[in-house]
Write a protein that holds these residues in place. Structure first.
Motif, PDB file in Angstrom:
ATOM      1  N   TRP A   2      60.639  -8.976  31.661  1.00 51.92           N
ATOM      2  CA  TRP A   2      59.409  -9.149  30.907  1.00 51.92           C
ATOM      3  C   TRP A   2      59.613  -8.630  29.492  1.00 51.92           C
ATOM      4  O   TRP A   2      60.368  -7.691  29.266  1.00 51.92           O
ATOM      5  CB  TRP A   2      58.261  -8.389  31.562  1.00 51.92           C
ATOM      6  N   ARG A   3      58.915  -9.214  28.567  1.00 47.71           N
ATOM      7  CA  ARG A   3      59.002  -8.765  27.174  1.00 47.71           C
ATOM      8  C   ARG A   3      57.654  -8.245  26.727  1.00 47.71           C
ATOM      9  O   ARG A   3      56.632  -8.922  26.906  1.00 47.71           O
ATOM     10  CB  ARG A   3      59.416  -9.921  26.269  1.00 47.71           C
ATOM     11  N   ASN A  14      51.273  -6.927  23.715  1.00 52.59           N
ATOM     12  CA  ASN A  14      51.223  -8.120  24.548  1.00 52.59           C
ATOM     13  C   ASN A  14      52.467  -8.132  25.420  1.00 52.59           C
ATOM     14  O   ASN A  14      53.539  -7.723  24.987  1.00 52.59           O
ATOM     15  CB  ASN A  14      51.200  -9.395  23.703  1.00 52.59           C
ATOM     16  N   CYS A  15      52.304  -8.620  26.636  1.00 53.25           N
ATOM     17  CA  CYS A  15      53.431  -8.712  27.548  1.00 53.25           C
ATOM     18  C   CYS A  15      53.581 -10.156  28.002  1.00 53.25           C
ATOM     19  O   CYS A  15      52.580 -10.879  28.147  1.00 53.25           O
ATOM     20  CB  CYS A  15      53.225  -7.796  28.747  1.00 53.25           C
ATOM     21  N   SER A  16      54.805 -10.551  28.253  1.00 54.35           N
ATOM     22  CA  SER A  16      55.054 -11.924  28.694  1.00 54.35           C
ATOM     23  C   SER A  16      54.527 -12.186  30.103  1.00 54.35           C
ATOM     24  O   SER A  16      54.381 -13.335  30.503  1.00 54.35           O
ATOM     25  CB  SER A  16      56.550 -12.243  28.619  1.00 54.35           C
ATOM     26  N   CYS A  17      54.192 -11.134  30.863  1.00 56.91           N
ATOM     27  CA  CYS A  17      53.620 -11.351  32.201  1.00 56.91           C
ATOM     28  C   CYS A  17      52.166 -11.806  32.119  1.00 56.91           C
ATOM     29  O   CYS A  17      51.629 -12.335  33.096  1.00 56.91           O
ATOM     30  CB  CYS A  17      53.746 -10.096  33.060  1.00 56.91           C
ATOM     31  N   MET A  18      51.522 -11.591  30.980  1.00 52.83           N
ATOM     32  CA  MET A  18      50.155 -12.055  30.702  1.00 52.83           C
ATOM     33  C   MET A  18      49.080 -11.425  31.593  1.00 52.83           C
ATOM     34  O   MET A  18      48.001 -11.975  31.752  1.00 52.83           O
ATOM     35  CB  MET A  18      50.076 -13.584  30.816  1.00 52.83           C
ATOM     36  N   ARG A  19      49.346 -10.280  32.187  1.00 51.22           N
ATOM     37  CA  ARG A  19      48.335  -9.644  33.035  1.00 51.22           C
ATOM     38  C   ARG A  19      47.119  -9.212  32.222  1.00 51.22           C
ATOM     39  O   ARG A  19      45.982  -9.349  32.677  1.00 51.22           O
ATOM     40  CB  ARG A  19      48.902  -8.445  33.769  1.00 51.22           C
ATOM     41  N   SER A  22      45.103 -12.228  31.568  1.00 50.53           N
ATOM     42  CA  SER A  22      44.554 -12.828  32.787  1.00 50.53           C
ATOM     43  C   SER A  22      43.503 -11.962  33.460  1.00 50.53           C
ATOM     44  O   SER A  22      42.461 -12.462  33.874  1.00 50.53           O
ATOM     45  CB  SER A  22      45.687 -13.095  33.787  1.00 50.53           C
ATOM     46  N   CYS A  27      49.383  -4.071  31.967  1.00 49.71           N
ATOM     47  CA  CYS A  27      50.408  -4.111  33.014  1.00 49.71           C
ATOM     48  C   CYS A  27      51.315  -2.880  32.919  1.00 49.71           C
ATOM     49  O   CYS A  27      51.308  -2.143  31.937  1.00 49.71           O
ATOM     50  CB  CYS A  27      51.234  -5.384  32.890  1.00 49.71           C
ATOM     51  N   GLU A  28      52.105  -2.691  33.969  1.00 46.74           N
ATOM     52  CA  GLU A  28      53.025  -1.548  33.995  1.00 46.74           C
ATOM     53  C   GLU A  28      54.096  -1.666  32.912  1.00 46.74           C
ATOM     54  O   GLU A  28      54.638  -0.657  32.461  1.00 46.74           O
ATOM     55  CB  GLU A  28      53.673  -1.388  35.374  1.00 46.74           C
ATOM     56  N   HIS A  29      54.368  -2.858  32.462  1.00 50.42           N
ATOM     57  CA  HIS A  29      55.375  -3.053  31.399  1.00 50.42           C
ATOM     58  C   HIS A  29      54.862  -2.453  30.088  1.00 50.42           C
ATOM     59  O   HIS A  29      55.595  -1.767  29.374  1.00 50.42           O
ATOM     60  CB  HIS A  29      55.684  -4.542  31.232  1.00 50.42           C
TER      61      HIS A  29
END
Length: 106
Positions: A2-3, A14-19, A22, A27-29
């Motif tokens: 993930w980025r 912002n994270c690429s997982c989009m949590r 959404s 997110c944990e990232h």
């Protein structure tokens, strides 16, 4: 993999997982990046307005607006009833002295 994208100036993440986009939950990232960068507070970009004290105020204002509209509608209804009563049509009195609707004039 993930980025996590971080803007230091605006403290936006912002994270690429989009949590976050959404579900509205970081997110944990993103949390790992916050820990790694030794950031102790969530930035405003990570807290949705609906999860703040302001949301409660907004809800109360919306409820007050709805109540105000209902009062206005009730006042309009009473005014309309008064106009019907003044014209002599619309209401009759039953045996107990209560007003009851009558059939409209033909």
């Amino acid at each position: 993999m993930w980025r996590v994208f971080c803007c230091d100036i605006e403290m936006e993440f912002n994270c690429s997982c989009m949590r976050m986009e959404s579900f509205g939950i970081p997110c944990e990232h993103i949390v790992c990046v916050l820990v790694h960068e030794d950031i102790e507070e969530f930035s405003r970009s990570l807290v949705l307005p609906r999860r703040t004290k302001i949301a409660k105020v907004g809800l109360q204002n919306a409820e007050e607006d709805a109540a105000q509209k209902e009062l206005v509608n009730d006042a309009d209804s009473v005014r309309d009833d008064a106009q019907v009563n003044a014209s002599g049509a619309g209401l009759a009195t039953n045996d107990l002295g209560h007003s009851m609707p009558r059939d409209p004039r033909k």
